[in-house]
Write a protein that holds these residues in place. Structure first.
Motif, PDB file in Angstrom:
ATOM      1  N   PRO A 157       1.511  16.166   8.142  1.00 46.72           N
ATOM      2  CA  PRO A 157       1.220  15.686   6.791  1.00 46.72           C
ATOM      3  C   PRO A 157      -0.280  15.463   6.600  1.00 46.72           C
ATOM      4  N   LEU A 201       1.036   5.632  -0.304  1.00 49.53           N
ATOM      5  CA  LEU A 201       0.282   6.845  -0.043  1.00 49.53           C
ATOM      6  C   LEU A 201       1.146   8.058  -0.366  1.00 49.53           C
ATOM      7  N   PHE A 260       5.284  13.965   0.518  1.00 48.39           N
ATOM      8  CA  PHE A 260       5.924  12.763   1.021  1.00 48.39           C
ATOM      9  C   PHE A 260       5.273  11.520   0.427  1.00 48.39           C
ATOM     10  N   TYR A 292       1.140  -1.763  10.371  1.00 49.29           N
ATOM     11  CA  TYR A 292       0.639  -0.642   9.583  1.00 49.29           C
ATOM     12  C   TYR A 292       1.536   0.582   9.663  1.00 49.29           C
ATOM     13  N   ALA A 293       2.772   0.360  10.076  1.00 51.56           N
ATOM     14  CA  ALA A 293       3.716   1.468  10.112  1.00 51.56           C
ATOM     15  C   ALA A 293       3.934   1.997   8.708  1.00 51.56           C
ATOM     16  N   LEU A 294       3.942   3.307   8.572  1.00 59.12           N
ATOM     17  CA  LEU A 294       4.237   3.925   7.291  1.00 59.12           C
ATOM     18  C   LEU A 294       5.733   4.201   7.204  1.00 59.12           C
ATOM     19  N   TYR A 327       0.856  -1.190   0.000  1.00 64.00           N
ATOM     20  CA  TYR A 327       0.000   0.000   0.000  1.00 64.00           C
ATOM     21  C   TYR A 327       0.880   1.224   0.000  1.00 64.00           C
ATOM     22  N   PHE A 376       8.345   6.407   5.234  1.00 74.16           N
ATOM     23  CA  PHE A 376       8.311   7.641   4.456  1.00 74.16           C
ATOM     24  C   PHE A 376       9.603   7.877   3.692  1.00 74.16           C
ATOM     25  N   GLY A 377       9.463   8.587   2.554  1.00 72.91           N
ATOM     26  CA  GLY A 377      10.618   9.170   1.904  1.00 72.91           C
ATOM     27  C   GLY A 377      10.939  10.506   2.566  1.00 72.91           C
ATOM     28  N   TYR A 434       1.400  12.078   0.864  1.00 70.06           N
ATOM     29  CA  TYR A 434       0.975  13.078   1.823  1.00 70.06           C
ATOM     30  C   TYR A 434       1.542  14.424   1.391  1.00 70.06           C
ATOM     31  N   SER A 451       3.505   0.956   3.050  1.00 68.78           N
ATOM     32  CA  SER A 451       3.329   0.045   4.189  1.00 68.78           C
ATOM     33  C   SER A 451       3.193  -1.392   3.717  1.00 68.78           C
TER      34      SER A 451
END
Lengths: 117, 113
Positions: free
Chosen positions: B44, B34, B89, B99-101, B32, B103-104, B36, B93
């Motif tokens: 975000p 996303l 961003f 469910y930790a995201l 998944y 990030f770049g 932001y 996940s």
């Protein structure tokens, strides 16, 4: 509907002191997450609560960090004793149960900027 | 160690043109993705997402494309507006391990009039 709120917005403390950050998730959101962004780096996951239980705390940097979510509502993140490298922006996020939705959209609070001198 | 990479720290686009923000990932277990958007002194804000079973998702002016074989995704904004100026961003996940995201580091987009 109120969004995720965090308190304080800023905190400046000296090395060795204790600081407690608070997060109020969106009402009805069982999932609460803490993230941290250190200057110049990416936003990093710290931990995840489902209601009052810690689901995943793999991102907690060390045992100076203690997160709680008594009663499954708001959460606190305590840093004791604080070190210089703890400076950064601490974000809290919340989400509904990912199992009932097609995605894991996390809603973020404005963050707490922590400066350790 | 960084599993999500945004290699362009900044991007400048003229109003009305297309903005293309890129993101690469290394973990093939991510399912998944996303995007932001973040304004200064704010948290975000969720913009758009895509599941790994799809290769495109569109929402108004925003479209996300996913190329799983290349482990690459992109966000297209068309037409770009000055209010789109913010840091974007990319996040990913793996629902099988929590469910930790991830990030770049973000891409700062500036849309000029």
């Amino acid at each position: 509907e109120a969004g995720v709120t965090q308190f304080p917005s800023h905190s400046v403390i000296e090395k060795g002191q204790t600081v407690t950050l608070r997060c109020d998730p969106i009402s009805g959101h069982d999932n609460l997450y803490w993230y941290r962004r250190v200057m110049g780096k990416e936003i990093k996951f710290l931990l995840h609560f489902v209601k009052e239980s810690k689901q995943d705390e793999s991102g907690m940097p060390n045992n100076r960090f203690l997160a709680e979510r008594t009663g499954g509502t708001y959460s606190t993140l305590k840093v004791q004793p604080a070190e210089l490298e703890d400076s950064g922006v601490y974000f809290c996020a919340s989400s509904q149960d990912p199992g009932t939705h097609s995605y894991n959209e996390q809603f973020f609070g404005p963050g707490t900027r922590l400066t350790v001198l | 160690d960084q599993q999500v990479k945004q290699n362009s720290p900044s991007l400048s686009v003229q109003e009305g043109r297309i903005s293309i923000l890129n993101c690469d990932y290394t973990n093939s277990m991510f399912d998944y993705f996303l995007w932001y958007k973040k304004y200064p002194a704010e948290g975000p804000t969720f913009l758009i997402s895509i599941s790994s079973i799809k290769d495109k998702n569109e929402d108004g002016r925003f479209t996300v494309f996913l190329n799983k074989s290349a482990k690459h995704l992109s966000l297209h904004i068309v037409p770009s507006q000055p209010g789109d100026s913010a840091v974007y961003f990319c996040a990913a996940s793996d629902s099988n391990s929590g469910y930790a995201l991830n990030f770049g580091k973000g891409t700062s987009l500036l849309v000029t009039p």
